[in-house]
Design a protein around this motif. Structure first.
Motif, PDB file in Angstrom:
ATOM      1  N   GLY A   5     -72.893 -40.941 -66.903  1.00 14.18           N
ATOM      2  CA  GLY A   5     -72.441 -40.058 -67.975  1.00 14.18           C
ATOM      3  C   GLY A   5     -70.957 -40.195 -68.237  1.00 14.18           C
ATOM      4  N   GLN A   6     -70.164 -40.306 -67.161  1.00 13.77           N
ATOM      5  CA  GLN A   6     -68.720 -40.495 -67.327  1.00 13.77           C
ATOM      6  C   GLN A   6     -68.424 -41.806 -68.039  1.00 13.77           C
ATOM      7  N   ALA A   7     -69.176 -42.848 -67.671  1.00 15.01           N
ATOM      8  CA  ALA A   7     -68.927 -44.164 -68.260  1.00 15.01           C
ATOM      9  C   ALA A   7     -69.263 -44.189 -69.745  1.00 15.01           C
ATOM     10  N   ALA A  57     -64.872 -50.842 -73.209  1.00  9.82           N
ATOM     11  CA  ALA A  57     -65.740 -51.845 -73.833  1.00  9.82           C
ATOM     12  C   ALA A  57     -67.165 -51.307 -73.964  1.00  9.82           C
ATOM     13  N   ALA A  58     -67.645 -50.641 -72.908  1.00 13.70           N
ATOM     14  CA  ALA A  58     -69.001 -50.070 -72.964  1.00 13.70           C
ATOM     15  C   ALA A  58     -69.087 -48.995 -74.040  1.00 13.70           C
ATOM     16  N   ARG A  59     -68.052 -48.185 -74.153  1.00 13.42           N
ATOM     17  CA  ARG A  59     -68.027 -47.126 -75.160  1.00 13.42           C
ATOM     18  C   ARG A  59     -68.040 -47.730 -76.570  1.00 13.42           C
ATOM     19  N   MET A  60     -67.309 -48.823 -76.754  1.00 13.08           N
ATOM     20  CA  MET A  60     -67.258 -49.475 -78.065  1.00 13.08           C
ATOM     21  C   MET A  60     -68.612 -50.107 -78.394  1.00 13.08           C
ATOM     22  N   ARG A  61     -69.241 -50.729 -77.391  1.00 14.88           N
ATOM     23  CA  ARG A  61     -70.561 -51.322 -77.632  1.00 14.88           C
ATOM     24  C   ARG A  61     -71.564 -50.243 -78.032  1.00 14.88           C
ATOM     25  N   LEU A  70     -64.825 -47.287 -91.436  1.00 14.53           N
ATOM     26  CA  LEU A  70     -64.902 -47.836 -92.792  1.00 14.53           C
ATOM     27  C   LEU A  70     -66.281 -48.441 -93.081  1.00 14.53           C
ATOM     28  N   GLY A  71     -67.133 -48.507 -92.070  1.00 16.85           N
ATOM     29  CA  GLY A  71     -68.450 -49.110 -92.240  1.00 16.85           C
ATOM     30  C   GLY A  71     -68.418 -50.621 -92.189  1.00 16.85           C
ATOM     31  N   ASP A  72     -67.288 -51.205 -91.784  1.00 16.82           N
ATOM     32  CA  ASP A  72     -67.147 -52.665 -91.697  1.00 16.82           C
ATOM     33  C   ASP A  72     -67.620 -53.104 -90.315  1.00 16.82           C
ATOM     34  N   HIS A  73     -68.958 -53.191 -90.174  1.00 12.66           N
ATOM     35  CA  HIS A  73     -69.539 -53.501 -88.866  1.00 12.66           C
ATOM     36  C   HIS A  73     -69.213 -54.911 -88.415  1.00 12.66           C
ATOM     37  N   ASP A  74     -69.140 -55.826 -89.325  1.00 11.86           N
ATOM     38  CA  ASP A  74     -68.828 -57.214 -88.948  1.00 11.86           C
ATOM     39  C   ASP A  74     -67.427 -57.304 -88.351  1.00 11.86           C
ATOM     40  N   ARG A  75     -66.490 -56.642 -89.006  1.00  9.88           N
ATOM     41  CA  ARG A  75     -65.123 -56.669 -88.480  1.00  9.88           C
ATOM     42  C   ARG A  75     -65.059 -55.942 -87.137  1.00  9.88           C
ATOM     43  N   ALA A  76     -65.767 -54.828 -87.023  1.00 11.20           N
ATOM     44  CA  ALA A  76     -65.796 -54.098 -85.759  1.00 11.20           C
ATOM     45  C   ALA A  76     -66.347 -54.972 -84.646  1.00 11.20           C
ATOM     46  N   ARG A  77     -67.441 -55.740 -84.973  1.00  8.45           N
ATOM     47  CA  ARG A  77     -68.029 -56.619 -83.981  1.00  8.45           C
ATOM     48  C   ARG A  77     -67.041 -57.708 -83.569  1.00  8.45           C
ATOM     49  N   THR A  78     -66.311 -58.247 -84.513  1.00  7.32           N
ATOM     50  CA  THR A  78     -65.306 -59.270 -84.203  1.00  7.32           C
ATOM     51  C   THR A  78     -64.215 -58.706 -83.289  1.00  7.32           C
ATOM     52  N   LEU A  79     -63.761 -57.489 -83.603  1.00  7.28           N
ATOM     53  CA  LEU A  79     -62.732 -56.858 -82.777  1.00  7.28           C
ATOM     54  C   LEU A  79     -63.257 -56.568 -81.374  1.00  7.28           C
ATOM     55  N   LEU A  80     -64.535 -56.164 -81.293  1.00 11.71           N
ATOM     56  CA  LEU A  80     -65.139 -55.918 -79.990  1.00 11.71           C
ATOM     57  C   LEU A  80     -65.211 -57.206 -79.177  1.00 11.71           C
ATOM     58  N   GLU A  81     -65.591 -58.299 -79.836  1.00 14.29           N
ATOM     59  CA  GLU A  81     -65.647 -59.586 -79.134  1.00 14.29           C
ATOM     60  C   GLU A  81     -64.259 -60.011 -78.651  1.00 14.29           C
ATOM     61  N   ARG A  82     -63.253 -59.753 -79.482  1.00 12.53           N
ATOM     62  CA  ARG A  82     -61.887 -60.091 -79.098  1.00 12.53           C
ATOM     63  C   ARG A  82     -61.442 -59.237 -77.898  1.00 12.53           C
ATOM     64  N   PHE A  83     -61.798 -57.955 -77.945  1.00 13.32           N
ATOM     65  CA  PHE A  83     -61.510 -57.067 -76.822  1.00 13.32           C
ATOM     66  C   PHE A  83     -62.188 -57.589 -75.553  1.00 13.32           C
ATOM     67  N   GLU A 100     -77.977 -49.111 -72.883  1.00 12.66           N
ATOM     68  CA  GLU A 100     -76.658 -48.872 -72.285  1.00 12.66           C
ATOM     69  C   GLU A 100     -76.804 -48.122 -70.968  1.00 12.66           C
ATOM     70  N   VAL A 101     -77.665 -47.098 -70.953  1.00 17.89           N
ATOM     71  CA  VAL A 101     -77.873 -46.319 -69.737  1.00 17.89           C
ATOM     72  C   VAL A 101     -78.434 -47.212 -68.635  1.00 17.89           C
ATOM     73  N   LEU A 102     -79.414 -48.047 -68.977  1.00 13.60           N
ATOM     74  CA  LEU A 102     -80.020 -48.929 -67.996  1.00 13.60           C
ATOM     75  C   LEU A 102     -79.009 -49.920 -67.430  1.00 13.60           C
ATOM     76  N   THR A 103     -78.111 -50.415 -68.281  1.00 18.04           N
ATOM     77  CA  THR A 103     -77.075 -51.352 -67.817  1.00 18.04           C
ATOM     78  C   THR A 103     -76.184 -50.692 -66.767  1.00 18.04           C
ATOM     79  N   GLU A 104     -75.817 -49.453 -67.003  1.00 15.93           N
ATOM     80  CA  GLU A 104     -74.952 -48.761 -66.050  1.00 15.93           C
ATOM     81  C   GLU A 104     -75.704 -48.425 -64.763  1.00 15.93           C
ATOM     82  N   VAL A 105     -76.993 -48.039 -64.890  1.00 13.06           N
ATOM     83  CA  VAL A 105     -77.799 -47.735 -63.713  1.00 13.06           C
ATOM     84  C   VAL A 105     -77.919 -48.971 -62.829  1.00 13.06           C
TER      85      VAL A 105
END
Length: 974
Positions: free
Chosen positions: A935-937, A891-895, A862-875, A920-925
């Motif tokens: 890649g799987q992550a 969680a990584a996929r959502m970020r 829906l383009g509601d990034h603020d709500r998505a960010r809130t849901l991600l934080e809750r997750f 994101e790649v560097l965090t996983e490495v």
């Protein structure tokens, strides 16, 4: 002949003594002593028993009796020794099945075998204290199926108790189709089990043995002639002929050299003894010898030289050949007429009562000897009687084998019906029942079909009805629709007033439920309930109650009513309708538990506790559900079935713990569970595979699923039994990233067992398939999009438009599925938001994660990034309380998805000019993952990871991965 020297086996003896030392510390151990015939296994075990530091030792041997073998033979011997040596009084109960004199034998029920196994285990544990216990099981290669089953059960469940199991196996007897060929590798993998291979002696050890026996000879020739086999070395050395001229035709002839030197009467008695196998009871041998004209005094005089020459060893109540090969050699040396006469003498001796003989063992022996001499009438009668004793001993496979021997002889004995006291159809009905109890539904159907062909309905209408009902039940367990035809036909012969009619109606209700015909099943269940209450059939009453509560209470977790967007008034009305019905089902389950307790129906009581737990779960009463499952587990301990039926209650507890988001506790519970029997163990393995998938342990998940199919092969399992295996594999494939294969697996499961048919679809199946649709869509490939749409079409056509009652948990699952399937983000967000609220209020943490993820992606669409960010934080805050690997990946996929959706806002704050994906790649490495694992992550290819990593190293001025991670930490990126 001097005693055989103990040569070349000191390392083996040290191994056994080392195991005994570990046992003395309170840890059970098992030693598999494996080697060829004559290699010295028995001598090694004897030396160990003489030196063992453990307080008590008992020995039991398997008997070479073939299909008619005496069930549990070595353990019956072991238990009798322990009972005889125990001063304190022993409560009989289930042990009385194997140890006469402990009290009345309990009536045989479906739980008898499980309770017997647990009783044996408990008695061995108690007998091991204080000081430890050695239990020797000799000649496992001759073991009956029940002995093998009990041994495996003990191996899996003897844990922190001082018991040393020593099991000998003759390896040269394990032909290609021998049951131990498959079983031994499985046993060897069990904790606490060690294989000890006894190999041939070296040339130096052969010379040492010969010197000890008082003969020096050509060492090369002696080694060549004996092959390093201690028994053959001894026989060659004992032969008075020069070694160069001692040219017997083979090992048996070599062994006979000792026998040939004995008196004629002694040889004749040895021939009679060998017809019994490698051991014989003295009283029985005396009767057999008397039939051959040998008096008791002559028998004693004849046996003395055999004992002195170590051909026979005297035991407390009989004689054992020094080696089984020697018994085989003596028997093989008999002329055909001598063999037949010997077996006839056994038939005559066994065909009448004699003090001290055990009826079951006598009948089994008589069946064998009579069959060998083609005395078909007596063989049939003996096998029929032995089958009854096998049933009383809960020896299901042996009972089936004996009944099939009866059927084999039936056509050869014109008066078979008179001798058995039952018509041919009844023998086939019993064979059907025995096969069904043993788990071989195909053989059960075949025997019942033969029985119907052999039975005239006009003469035996009741038997015809019983055969039809037996075949219907077996076909129902196979998930076959023609089960209904059999059960309907049976009703023509078992009318409403027949005492078996409640059982028939209850079986029909179960078959209808399994086929998804819920309305018809409910009618049949109510009819069975009314009929059972009228005639006082409490067993069928409980059975009908179980089916009825399944249907009304949604204990299967089925869904069938479409859940589109509803108003709050509609939701309240639905809950109001469900509430009273839910309470009624709860009351019915408590009645079933009470009835089962009062009538001793252990299996039904445990099933009712499990159903109560699942029903409460369906009512969104998660904590109460857990307590009900826990109470059922405690009852299993009280009833002596904790390692069989109890495993089912415990797996329910583990599943509920996972629903609560307590995966660590759930895995710990499964890890400390005892080994369950057959289907219960399969359910545990299935749940274990799912938990491995949640944690990203792919190999362990595959191993658990492979073990599941070994215990519950598809060709002998009903669709409902095999259902969870498909769901576990779906989780594994989806979380491993094999999305297309996961979608294909849904199609395969549907084609195989009708996964999307009524009666097949639990609530978690809805949510996981919805999750799969989301992942397929997000991947974006052409093939993935095709399978996503394919799955959506199937789900909508096969499920959404079905009508029927739905539990609160079922409605929750339906709501989540609708959120995943809809192509309208606003509608999806409504569904997921409501699902999150319900999960939070009722403690369903596991489903809450999936609902939050769905809501996040809907908000993003829906383009509601603020709500998505809130849901991600809750997750993320909830994820901190969870431990599943898949939650971290989600969680990584959502970020990553959020970063990709708002690149300007996110990338502006990243040092080094890194993009969000590069970060994101560097965090996983930094976690030490390989490119493939990264890649799987992140759901990208390993090649893409490599490109991103090259860009990262260039931007950070790092020469390798390690340097890039170090530089990122300096910049505060990690």
């Amino acid at each position: 002949m001097p005693p055989s020297p103990f040569v070349g086996r000191r390392p083996h003896l040290d191994h056994l003594l080392g195991a005994a030392a570990a046992v003395g510390s309170g840890n059970a151990r098992t030693s598999l002593v494996v080697g060829d015939a004559g290699i010295g296994k028995t001598r090694l075990i004897s030396e160990y028993l003489a030196r063992s530091p453990l307080a008590r030792t008992v020995v039991g041997g398997c008997l070479e009796l073939g299909t008619e073998g005496i069930a549990f033979a070595p353990f019956a011997t072991v238990l009798r020794q322990l009972v005889r040596d125990t001063e304190a009084p022993i409560a009989g109960g289930e042990l009385a099945r194997l140890v006469p004199g402990l009290g009345p034998v309990p009536e045989a029920t479906e739980e008898s075998r499980a309770r017997l196994f647990e009783a044996v285990l408990t008695f061995l544990e108690e007998s091991a204290l204080p000081g430890g216990l050695v239990v020797v099981v000799e000649d496992l290669h001759w073991a009956d199926a029940s002995t093998r089953d009990l041994l495996v059960f003990l191996l899996r469940n003897l844990d922190a108790v001082p018991v040393h199991l020593v099991v000998s196996v003759r390896s040269d007897d394990l032909h290609r189709t021998h049951p131990l060929r498959r079983l031994l590798p499985e046993i060897e993998r069990l904790p606490g089990v060690a294989r000890l291979d006894v190999e041939a002696l070296s040339q130096e050890e052969v010379v040492e043995q010969a010197a000890y026996l008082g003969r020096s000879t050509d060492p090369d020739l002696l080694y060549l002639r004996s092959g390093g086999n201690p028994l053959f070395v001894e026989s060659l050395v004992a032969d008075p002929a020069p070694l160069e001229s001692a040219l017997p035709d083979g090992p048996r002839e070599l062994l006979l050299r000792t026998v040939e030197a004995l008196p004629e009467t002694t040889r004749a008695v040895l021939g009679l003894a060998s017809a019994s196998g490698d051991r014989v009871d003295h009283a029985l041998l005396a009767e057999v010898a008397a039939g051959s004209g040998i008096s008791e005094l002559e028998l004693d005089a004849a046996l003395r030289p055999a004992v002195d020459a170590q051909v026979l060893r005297a035991t407390e109540d009989g004689y054992v050949f020094r080696h089984a090969l020697l018994a085989e050699a003596v028997y093989a040396d008999l002329l055909p007429g001598e063999r037949i006469r010997a077996h006839r003498r056994y038939v005559d001796a066994l065909d009448h009562d004699s003090p001290g003989r055990l009826p079951g063992e006598t009948a089994a022996q008589l069946a064998r000897h009579a069959h060998i001499v083609h005395d078909h009438p007596r063989a049939l009668v003996a096998a029929w009687a032995a089958a009854e004793h096998a049933e009383a001993s809960a020896a299901h496979p042996e009972r089936l084998g004996l009944l099939e021997r009866v059927l084999e002889l039936w056509e050869m004995v014109p008066e078979a019906e008179h001798l058995a006291g039952a018509p041919h159809g009844e023998a086939l009905r019993r064979a059907c029942q025995a096969a069904h109890v043993y788990g071989s539904t195909r053989r059960a159907v075949a025997h019942a079909t033969s029985g119907l062909g052999a039975t005239d309905p006009s003469i035996h209408p009741e038997l015809t009805g019983e055969l039809l009902m037996a075949r219907g039940r077996a076909r129902s367990d196979q998930g076959r629709a023609d089960a209904l035809e059999d059960l309907e036909a049976a009703a023509e012969y078992l009318d409403r007033d027949h005492p078996r009619r409640p059982a028939l109606d209850a079986a029909s209700a179960t078959a209808l439920m399994r086929l998804g015909l819920d309305k018809e099943s409910e009618r049949a269940a109510r009819a069975a309930l009314a009929c059972a209450q009228r005639v006082g059939d409490r067993v069928s009453e409980v059975d009908a109650l179980m089916t009825l509560t399944n249907l009304l209470g949604e204990v299967r977790g089925l869904v069938g009513e479409p859940v589109g967007p509803r108003s709050s008034e509609e939701e309240s009305e639905a809950d109001a309708r469900k509430g009273p019905e839910g309470e009624a089902v709860t009351a019915m389950l408590h009645r079933a538990i009470d009835l089962a307790q009062r009538t001793g129906q252990v299996r039904m009581e445990v099933r009712a506790w499990r159903n109560l737990a699942i029903h409460l779960d369906q009512e969104l009463r998660l904590e109460e559900a857990y307590r009900a499952a826990e109470r059922g587990w405690r009852r299993c301990t009280e009833l002596g079935v904790s390692r069989s039926q109890g495993v089912g209650c415990a797996t329910t507890m583990a599943s509920l713990l996972n629903d609560m988001g307590r995966l660590d506790e759930a895995e710990e519970l499964l890890d400390r569970l005892p080994y369950g029997q057959s289907r219960q163990e399969a359910y545990r393995l299935n749940l274990t595979a799912m938990f491995h998938a949640f944690q990203g342990r792919w190999e362990q998940a595959e191993e658990a699923l492979t073990a599941f199919t070994r215990i519950m092969p598809r060709d002998i399992s009903s669709p409902l039994e095999y259902l969870n295996q498909y769901y576990a594999r779906l989780y594994l494939l989806m979380y491993r990233g094999d999305l297309v294969e996961a979608a294909r697996s849904v199609g395969l499961a549907t084609a195989d067992i009708g996964t999307m048919a009524p009666g097949r679809f639990p609530h978690y199946g809805l949510t996981v398939m919805g999750d799969l649709v989301l992942r397929l869509r997000q991947h974006g490939g052409t093939e993935e999009r095709y399978w996503a749409q394919n799955l959506v079409d199937h789900l909508r056509s096969d499920l959404v438009h079905r009508r029927g009652p739905v539990s609160p948990l079922g409605r929750l699952g339906y709501r989540i599925m609708e959120g995943f399937l809809t192509d309208k983000p606003t509608t999806a967000l409504e569904h997921f938001t409501e699902a999150v609220r319900i999960c939070e209020e009722n403690g369903y943490r596991g489903i809450q994660f999936r609902s939050l993820m769905g809501a996040f992606h809907a908000a993003l669409d829906l383009g509601d990034h603020d709500r998505a960010r809130t849901l991600l934080e809750r997750f993320g805050s909830l994820q901190g309380q969870g431990t599943a690997w898949i939650l971290r990946q989600d969680a990584a996929r959502m970020r990553a998805a959020l970063a990709a959706a708002e690149p300007v806002r996110v990338s502006a704050g990243l040092p080094g000019g890194l993009t969000p994906r590069e970060a994101e790649v560097l965090t996983e490495v930094a976690k030490g993952l390989s490119n493939r694992e990264v890649g799987q992550a992140l759901f990208i290819s390993a090649k893409t990871v490599s490109v991103h990593l090259s860009n990262v190293m260039g931007k950070l001025g790092a020469g390798n991965r390690t340097a890039a991670v170090a530089r990122a930490r300096e910049l505060g990126l990690l």
